[in-house]
Every structure is written in C-alpha cells, then in structure tokens.
Design an enzyme around this catalytic site. Structure first.
Site, PDB file in Angstrom:
ATOM      1  N   LYS A   1       0.844  -0.951   0.127  1.00  0.00           N
ATOM      2  CA  LYS A   1       0.065   0.005   0.019  1.00  0.00           C
ATOM      3  C   LYS A   1       0.796   1.335   0.040  1.00  0.00           C
ATOM      4  O   LYS A   1       1.917   1.124   0.509  1.00  0.00           O
ATOM      5  CB  LYS A   1      -0.805  -0.202   1.410  1.00  0.00           C
ATOM      6  CG  LYS A   1      -2.062   0.681   1.361  1.00  0.00           C
ATOM      7  CD  LYS A   1      -3.296   0.190   0.373  1.00  0.00           C
ATOM      8  CE  LYS A   1      -4.548   0.830   0.253  1.00  0.00           C
ATOM      9  NZ  LYS A   1      -5.568   0.156  -0.095  1.00  0.00           N
TER      10      LYS A   1
HETATM   11  P1  NAD Z   1     -13.229   7.480  -2.917  1.00  0.00           P
HETATM   12  O1  NAD Z   1     -11.967   8.882  -2.490  1.00  0.00           O
HETATM   13  O2  NAD Z   1     -13.786   7.536  -4.314  1.00  0.00           O
HETATM   14  O3  NAD Z   1     -14.269   7.996  -2.029  1.00  0.00           O
HETATM   15  C1  NAD Z   1     -14.448   8.024  -0.353  1.00  0.00           C
HETATM   16  C2  NAD Z   1     -15.748   8.531  -0.249  1.00  0.00           C
HETATM   17  O4  NAD Z   1     -15.890   8.500   1.527  1.00  0.00           O
HETATM   18  C3  NAD Z   1     -16.224   9.972  -0.568  1.00  0.00           C
HETATM   19  O5  NAD Z   1     -17.483   9.958  -0.704  1.00  0.00           O
HETATM   20  C4  NAD Z   1     -15.878  10.760   0.601  1.00  0.00           C
HETATM   21  O6  NAD Z   1     -16.634  12.005   0.536  1.00  0.00           O
HETATM   22  C5  NAD Z   1     -16.213   9.806   1.580  1.00  0.00           C
HETATM   23  N1  NAD Z   1     -15.849  10.102   2.884  1.00  0.00           N
HETATM   24  C6  NAD Z   1     -14.589  10.552   3.489  1.00  0.00           C
HETATM   25  N2  NAD Z   1     -14.289  10.448   4.653  1.00  0.00           N
HETATM   26  C7  NAD Z   1     -15.695  10.276   5.324  1.00  0.00           C
HETATM   27  C8  NAD Z   1     -16.210  10.348   6.422  1.00  0.00           C
HETATM   28  N3  NAD Z   1     -15.327  10.677   7.587  1.00  0.00           N
HETATM   29  N4  NAD Z   1     -17.394   9.995   6.696  1.00  0.00           N
HETATM   30  C9  NAD Z   1     -17.985   9.738   5.809  1.00  0.00           C
HETATM   31  N5  NAD Z   1     -17.553   9.596   4.561  1.00  0.00           N
HETATM   32  C10 NAD Z   1     -16.379   9.973   4.171  1.00  0.00           C
HETATM   33  O7  NAD Z   1     -12.601   6.282  -2.205  1.00  0.00           O
HETATM   34  P2  NAD Z   1     -12.947   4.938  -2.713  1.00  0.00           P
HETATM   35  O8  NAD Z   1     -11.758   4.400  -3.459  1.00  0.00           O
HETATM   36  O9  NAD Z   1     -14.415   4.592  -2.886  1.00  0.00           O
HETATM   37  O10 NAD Z   1     -12.519   4.185  -1.169  1.00  0.00           O
HETATM   38  C11 NAD Z   1     -13.267   4.031  -0.200  1.00  0.00           C
HETATM   39  C12 NAD Z   1     -13.162   2.890   0.823  1.00  0.00           C
HETATM   40  O11 NAD Z   1     -13.178   1.674   0.202  1.00  0.00           O
HETATM   41  C13 NAD Z   1     -11.709   2.996   1.380  1.00  0.00           C
HETATM   42  O12 NAD Z   1     -11.431   2.296   2.681  1.00  0.00           O
HETATM   43  C14 NAD Z   1     -10.810   2.267   0.326  1.00  0.00           C
HETATM   44  O13 NAD Z   1      -9.612   1.681   0.923  1.00  0.00           O
HETATM   45  C15 NAD Z   1     -11.753   1.011   0.268  1.00  0.00           C
HETATM   46  N6  NAD Z   1     -11.212   0.291  -1.260  1.00  0.00           N
HETATM   47  C16 NAD Z   1     -11.397   0.897  -2.151  1.00  0.00           C
HETATM   48  C17 NAD Z   1     -11.268   0.210  -3.693  1.00  0.00           C
HETATM   49  C18 NAD Z   1     -11.201   0.720  -4.903  1.00  0.00           C
HETATM   50  O14 NAD Z   1     -10.974  -0.068  -5.789  1.00  0.00           O
HETATM   51  N7  NAD Z   1     -11.427   2.029  -4.809  1.00  0.00           N
HETATM   52  C19 NAD Z   1     -10.914  -1.158  -3.432  1.00  0.00           C
HETATM   53  C20 NAD Z   1     -11.141  -1.879  -1.989  1.00  0.00           C
HETATM   54  C21 NAD Z   1     -11.433  -1.121  -1.084  1.00  0.00           C
END
Ligand code: NAD
Length: 418
Positions: A108
């Site tokens: 990561k």
């Molecule tokens: P992103 O940046 O696209 O979206 C994050 C979302 O969370 C946004 O809507 C943001 O406004 C919201 N957010 C941020 N802080 C917040 C808070 N304190 N309370 C409520 N909402 C909040 O990110 P993403 O890629 O969707 O990732 C989200 C989660 O999923 C993370 O934990 C990431 O590690 C995990 N993840 C992502 C992927 C991927 O393919 N993108 C894969 C596996 C896991």
C-alpha cells in the site's frame, strides 16, 4: 475510548492477525514473519506549486508480503495518511489477495495531502515526483499500485507514464485501475462495488433474507460507495440513506442512486439532495436497516456505537471500518459482518485481470470479466462462510485463517533464504 487509548489501524490489523494465528496454532517463527511488513519506504519530496513556491510532502510505500507474488495495493492521498495506516492497509492487502487466491502479495502507498485544493498541474507534479521516489519498489513483477481514496485513473496514468519514461518504453502492467485507452481493463472502475453486491447477495441467500425492498444504508459515496449503491439498488434493495465527508441524507421511501450521481456531478456532495432529511455520519450508521455498507474510511464501527448498529448484514466496502471490540459485539448480536478482505476484494480481483491482460497484450470483453469476477467472489464467500459456520467463528476470523494458511504454506514451501 479516549483518543489516547484509541488503537491505530496497524494495532488493529495485528490484533486480527494474532486472533487467527492463535486459533490455527500457527508456528511462532511464521507468526514473527507475517505480523510485520517486509519492507517500508518513507519519502520526503518537493513539489513546485502554481504560484512558484515549493512545498514539501511526505509519502510512503509499504510491502507487507510478497511470498505469493508481487506486492499489490492502492495509493491514497489524504491528510490522515500515516506510516501506521499504510502498514495496516498493506497487511490487509496480503490477506485479501490470499482470500480470493490471486497470485499477489500485499502492499500500500499514500501521501499526506488534501488533494482537493490542488490544481491539476500541481496534482500531476506531486504524482510524478512521488512515483519517482517510490520507483525502486515499483514494477510489474515487484509491486503494482492501484487507485484508493482520492486517487483515480488519471493518477494511475501519470504514475505509469513516469515509470515508463524512466525505463524508456511503455510499462503498462506496473499499475492497475488505468484508463481504458492505456491498457486499463473493462469493468475495473465498477469492480469493487460490484464485488460488494455479489457478497451481499450470497450473504442474504445464506441468511434467507429477501433483498427486495430491503432497507440499505451506504456510508461514503465515492468509487466504492456509489457503485455498491447502484448495484444493490439493481438487486432490489431500497437505499434509504447515503453519506459523504460532508454528512448524510435519509429518506425511508428510498433514494435513487442514479439521480443522486447526477446531482453530485453538479454540486459535488450528497448533502443538499432534495426530498431527504439530513443525518450525520454517526446517526447514519445507527439507522434501522437490513444491509449496511461502510464505504468510507477506517474505524467507523467501534466499541462506542456497535451495540446500536443492528443490520442483518454489514458489507465492508471500506478497509478496516470495524474495530475488534465492535466485531465482538456484532458477533454476539448476530450481525453478519462480511469482512473487508473478502467483501471489497472485487477491485483487486479485476486488477489481477488487468495485469494479466497487459502482460499478454490481449484484452477480454466486459461480460467475461464480470462473469469471472462473480465466480471468484461467490466461491471465496462460500469458502470463508463454510469455515466460519463449521467453527462458529466470525467471517473475519475465518477469512484471516484461510488467507494466513495460504501465505504460511507458500512461505514453508519457499523456505528461508539463504
Ligand atoms: P473515494 O475517494 O472514491 O471515496 C471516498 C468517499 O468517502 C467519498 O464519498 C468521501 O466523501 C467519503 N468520506 C471520506 N471521509 C468520510 C467520513 N469521515 N465520513 C463519511 N464519508 C467520508 O474512495 P474509494 O476508492 O471509494 O474508497 C473508499 C474505501 O474503500 C476506502 O476504505 C478504500 O481503502 C476502500 N477500497 C477501495 C477500493 C477501490 O477499488 N477504490 C478497493 C477496495 C477497498
């Protein structure tokens, strides 16, 4: 729990590891190897800003384990990034790749930055310099980044171009989650949310829960949250509440995620979507529902609120949203928690498909990708759930045991060098 006593994500990841290692009677030498990252890189680097000033940033790339294949894991841009958080996320990536049995290890990366006020050029400068600083670790056979919070296809394209320029030729397999025109895979941008919906469907089938009109709450409306909401809506779920970093919205009659996405394109936030009541992110988690999808950040469901969170299924789109203390409360309350390393593994699974396609320069159609993804997610869900039911343990513990078994076996087979 006071802020001072709050566990870090890394302490939580190690506690989860210890629990599984103890249950399976893992040898002490393997425990010592697997509970810490193999390699950690901290980089401090300058970036020239649009006004001519130079700002210094700190970033990290951590490889937790590469025994079963190259390190794999996203890159996060967020002010809260820390070495400790990146260590935890890298460790969870090792177990995630092992749970779905793809030939990757765990890694990561992250940069301590709020990217929202940066111009496109500043974001590009930051990405290219960070890519250069971590480049000794990055490679199609060594370590393959992907998007995570606040990073996207464009950032993956800059990262890939930077390393390709250093090597003097195109190196498309060194990142995944790239744009389609640069060796990206069909289905990748939806893959994590699609995988979340596959695991919810399997969990509901097991619990004999009818998903038609099932009240569903989604925290976070970025890549993972928005696609999860769309796919669960397609499965028949009634999405009653959604939030982002600015707060949440609630409508017991249901929110159409398609219309909400159009709204966000104009306003950049969910909060003023018409026809809904406002809720805070804390209130949202405690709403009465059947399915709850945390899809934002770590440590949202803790010992402080877990007893008031009573859905039938928690599908962890986010990494690390539930603390071990909350896990114990939820298990006692009969809430099925589909753990992050299983639930959100759809993203890394299609990243694996993207890497395979790039290495072969031979691309598959979207139907094939989605079918293969479903096979991987469904069979992984059943492997984990069968183990959990047989031993009467939470799905997280069963998933960790399955994953640790696979990594431990590979370690024993490879032996200790020299
Ligand atoms: P992103 O940046 O696209 O979206 C994050 C979302 O969370 C946004 O809507 C943001 O406004 C919201 N957010 C941020 N802080 C917040 C808070 N304190 N309370 C409520 N909402 C909040 O990110 P993403 O890629 O969707 O990732 C989200 C989660 O999923 C993370 O934990 C990431 O590690 C995990 N993840 C992502 C992927 C991927 O393919 N993108 C894969 C596996 C896991």
């Amino acid at each position: 729990m006071s802020q001072a006593n709050k566990k870090t994500p890394y302490e939580i990841a190690q506690e989860q590891f210890d629990l599984a290692a103890e249950f399976m009677g893992l040898e002490e030498d393997l425990r010592a190897i697997l509970r810490v990252p193999k390699r950690e890189l901290t980089v401090n680097f300058p970036v020239r800003m649009d006004d001519g000033t130079v700002r210094s940033f700190t970033g990290y790339r951590v490889q937790h384990n590469t025994t079963r294949g190259p390190g794999k894991g996203g890159i996060r841009y967020h002010p809260g990034v820390s070495l400790d958080e990146v260590r935890a996320l890298a460790m969870w990536m090792t177990w995630k790749c092992a749970v779905v049995n793809i030939p990757f290890g765990g890694a990561k990366g992250g940069v301590i930055v709020d990217p929202t006020p940066l111009s496109l050029r500043e974001l590009e400068n930051l990405t290219r310099r960070y890519a250069t600083e971590i480049s000794p670790l990055i490679g199609a056979d060594g370590d393959i980044p992907a998007p995570d919070v606040n990073t996207n296809q464009q950032i993956m394209a800059w990262l890939m171009d930077t390393i390709s320029m250093h090597h003097g030729h195109l190196e498309s397999a060194i990142t995944t989650g790239k744009p389609l025109g640069l060796g990206g895979s069909l289905g990748r941008s939806d893959a994590t949310g699609r995988g979340v919906s596959f695991t919810v469907a399997q969990a509901a089938k097991f619990l004999e829960l009818d998903l038609d009109d099932a009240p569903t709450v989604v925290q976070g409306f970025g890549n993972v949250g928005s696609v999860s909401a769309l796919m669960l809506h397609e499965l028949g779920c009634k999405i009653i509440a959604i939030s982002d970093v600015n707060g949440g919205i609630y409508n017991p009659n249901g929110i159409d995620p398609h219309a909400l996405i159009k709204h966000i394109k104009r306003t950049r936030t969910v909060v003023d979507y018409p026809g809904c009541d406002r809720v805070t992110n804390d209130e949202l988690l405690e709403l009465k529902c059947d399915v709850l999808v945390p899809a934002a950040l770590e440590e949202q469901i803790t010992g402080a609120n877990a007893d008031r969170i009573r859905p039938k299924i928690i599908a962890e789109g986010a990494n690390g949203p539930t603390t071990p203390e909350a896990d114990r409360i939820l298990f006692a309350n009969n809430v099925m928690v589909v753990p992050d390393i299983l639930c959100n593994a759809g993203g890394v699974t299609v990243s694996y498909f993207e890497w395979v396609q790039d290495l072969q320069s031979f691309f598959w159609d979207e139907d094939e990708i989605n079918k293969r993804l479903k096979l991987v997610m469904d069979s992984s869900f059943h492997a984990v759930n069968d183990r959990a039911q047989a031993h009467r343990i939470p799905l997280r513990q069963a998933a960790n045991i399955l994953a640790i078994e696979r990594v431990a076996e590979a370690t024993r087979l490879r032996g200790i060098y020299p």
